[in-house]
Design a protein around this motif. Structure first.
Motif, PDB file in Angstrom:
ATOM      1  N   ARG A  75     -14.355  -1.333   4.558  1.00  8.09           N
ATOM      2  CA  ARG A  75     -12.936  -1.513   4.194  1.00  8.09           C
ATOM      3  C   ARG A  75     -12.544  -1.790   4.333  1.00  8.09           C
ATOM      4  O   ARG A  75     -11.696  -0.905   4.859  1.00  8.09           O
ATOM      5  N   LEU A  76     -11.232  -2.828   4.359  1.00  9.48           N
ATOM      6  CA  LEU A  76      -9.702  -2.787   4.542  1.00  9.48           C
ATOM      7  C   LEU A  76      -9.117  -3.307   3.363  1.00  9.48           C
ATOM      8  O   LEU A  76      -9.114  -3.458   2.952  1.00  9.48           O
ATOM      9  N   LEU A  77      -8.022  -2.310   3.712  1.00 10.43           N
ATOM     10  CA  LEU A  77      -6.617  -2.907   2.879  1.00 10.43           C
ATOM     11  C   LEU A  77      -5.716  -3.865   3.768  1.00 10.43           C
ATOM     12  O   LEU A  77      -5.031  -2.767   4.690  1.00 10.43           O
ATOM     13  N   GLY A  78      -5.087  -4.888   3.018  1.00 15.03           N
ATOM     14  CA  GLY A  78      -4.196  -5.334   3.636  1.00 15.03           C
ATOM     15  C   GLY A  78      -3.542  -5.666   2.931  1.00 15.03           C
ATOM     16  O   GLY A  78      -3.225  -5.384   1.825  1.00 15.03           O
ATOM     17  N   ILE A  79      -1.710  -5.590   3.444  1.00 16.95           N
ATOM     18  CA  ILE A  79      -0.104  -5.625   2.939  1.00 16.95           C
ATOM     19  C   ILE A  79       0.572  -6.740   3.217  1.00 16.95           C
ATOM     20  O   ILE A  79       0.018  -6.504   4.830  1.00 16.95           O
ATOM     21  N   ASP A  80       0.878  -7.424   2.080  1.00 17.24           N
ATOM     22  CA  ASP A  80       1.746  -8.704   2.030  1.00 17.24           C
ATOM     23  C   ASP A  80       2.947  -8.070   0.824  1.00 17.24           C
ATOM     24  O   ASP A  80       2.161  -7.846   0.400  1.00 17.24           O
ATOM     25  N   ASP A  81       4.507  -8.583   1.649  1.00 22.35           N
ATOM     26  CA  ASP A  81       5.465  -8.673   0.477  1.00 22.35           C
ATOM     27  C   ASP A  81       5.492 -10.500  -0.097  1.00 22.35           C
ATOM     28  O   ASP A  81       5.375 -11.177   0.433  1.00 22.35           O
ATOM     29  N   SER A  82       6.131 -10.706  -1.369  1.00 23.49           N
ATOM     30  CA  SER A  82       6.539 -12.059  -1.337  1.00 23.49           C
ATOM     31  C   SER A  82       7.737 -12.301  -0.912  1.00 23.49           C
ATOM     32  O   SER A  82       8.576 -11.922  -0.573  1.00 23.49           O
ATOM     33  N   PRO A  83       7.738 -13.131  -1.018  1.00 18.73           N
ATOM     34  CA  PRO A  83       8.948 -14.218  -0.527  1.00 18.73           C
ATOM     35  C   PRO A  83      10.435 -13.951  -1.594  1.00 18.73           C
ATOM     36  O   PRO A  83       9.878 -13.730  -2.853  1.00 18.73           O
ATOM     37  N   PHE A  84      11.877 -14.029  -0.598  1.00 24.61           N
ATOM     38  CA  PHE A  84      12.192 -13.230  -2.146  1.00 24.61           C
ATOM     39  C   PHE A  84      13.835 -14.216  -1.583  1.00 24.61           C
ATOM     40  O   PHE A  84      13.642 -14.932  -0.375  1.00 24.61           O
ATOM     41  N   THR A  85      14.804 -13.644  -2.382  1.00 24.28           N
ATOM     42  CA  THR A  85      15.920 -14.951  -2.412  1.00 24.28           C
ATOM     43  C   THR A  85      16.931 -13.610  -1.864  1.00 24.28           C
ATOM     44  O   THR A  85      17.189 -12.605  -2.333  1.00 24.28           O
ATOM     45  N   PHE A  86      18.017 -13.782  -2.123  1.00 24.94           N
ATOM     46  CA  PHE A  86      19.656 -13.559  -1.373  1.00 24.94           C
ATOM     47  C   PHE A  86      19.878 -12.579  -3.296  1.00 24.94           C
ATOM     48  O   PHE A  86      20.464 -11.437  -3.291  1.00 24.94           O
TER      49      PHE A  86
END
Lengths: 190, 190
Positions: free
Chosen positions: B6-17
């Protein structure tokens, strides 16, 4: 049939009585294994835009040309916002399969529809339209409706795209995403 | 090592200024094949809460006991909101592997950090801390850092969980979800 056939799975997010909209998640998968794309839209709860929203999702994705079948969790999104799968197929030429764990109980649906909707007859007709097929799986049976695809092909697609349990991966994954982004942690079954 | 680890993968969303927050998506997968759970949180852009948010995600999921390793896309979430992977491991006892496609270029980072952050030295120290390992894959090489796990085990986990290309599935899937729910259709590479 190719094991890597491109499928679009669609499910909606859980909602509460105060919400106006339910998030709709579409996932493009190769068979039941590989996630290629995540799509997001929304429908009005108990509204009448679910068919339009599905058609737009299909037409607008850059994966349109690769898609072979759409799989839908149930026959409605956002409560009683019923999806017209014949309309989707005739407008987009993408075949549709709806999948439910339980056999639809129309008697149970009729009363709340009559109580809450002026156009209850239209919604009920749409819900009742089309033949329901019971499909045996290695797990529990499921119940499906098809548009633009025959039952034998539909069975094969369900077989190719189901990994564990009874629900095809594109629907199961769409459910996990829709539920997880709404509640913070996904839960429940598609 | 179990293929179904079991692995937990994490990433964030793209964002603007103009955004204040970036959505953070966690996915729990069995190896590189089967999605079990989707988690959602958020970090402040260029803030200092990314380490805390990762720790809370780990501690609060009902899958905590099954998790064996966390995989993080890069060393920061929400811009320069740097993740302290040593802190995550010592607080949660879950080993962490960070994965990037390109070798980190610290000279390139130093100037914007100095320009924008009073605590730039602290952030830079954190970014620079830990050894970077170049890992050959069947595709392009990737660059990883580890906390709480040795390099040989980390290599095996990356091998087990990578299906196509160079990026492990838990990170790739987290990226597709974070990107898709923010933009309406996922795009780009983790």
């Amino acid at each position: 049939m190719k094991q890597q056939i491109r499928l679009l799975g669609i499910d909606d997010s859980p909602f509460t009585f105060t919400d106006k909209y339910s998030t709709v998640i579409g996932v493009v998968m190769r068979g039941g294994n590989y996630l290629e794309c995540v799509l997001k839209s929304q429908v009005s709860i108990d509204g009448d835009d679910a068919t339009f929203v599905c058609k737009e999702m299909i037409k607008n994705t850059r994966h349109r040309k690769q898609l072979k079948v759409m799989l839908l969790d149930g026959i409605a999104l956002g409560g009683f916002n019923v999806v017209d799968i014949e309309d989707i197929f005739s407008s987009t030429h993408l075949p549709v399969i709806t999948v439910t764990r339980d056999k639809p109980d129309f008697n149970k649906i009729e009363d709340p529809l009559k109580k809450n909707f002026i156009d209850w007859e239209k919604r009920l007709t749409l819900i009742k339209s089309g033949e329901i097929h019971k499909i045996e799986t290695s797990h529990n049976p499921i119940y499906i409706k098809c548009s633009g695809i025959d039952i034998e092909e539909a069975k094969e697609i369900i077989k190719i795209s189901t990994i564990r349990g009874a629900i095809p991966e594109p629907i199961r994954v769409a459910h996990l995403i829709a539920s997880g982004i709404t509640r913070g942690e996904s839960y429940g079954k598609a």
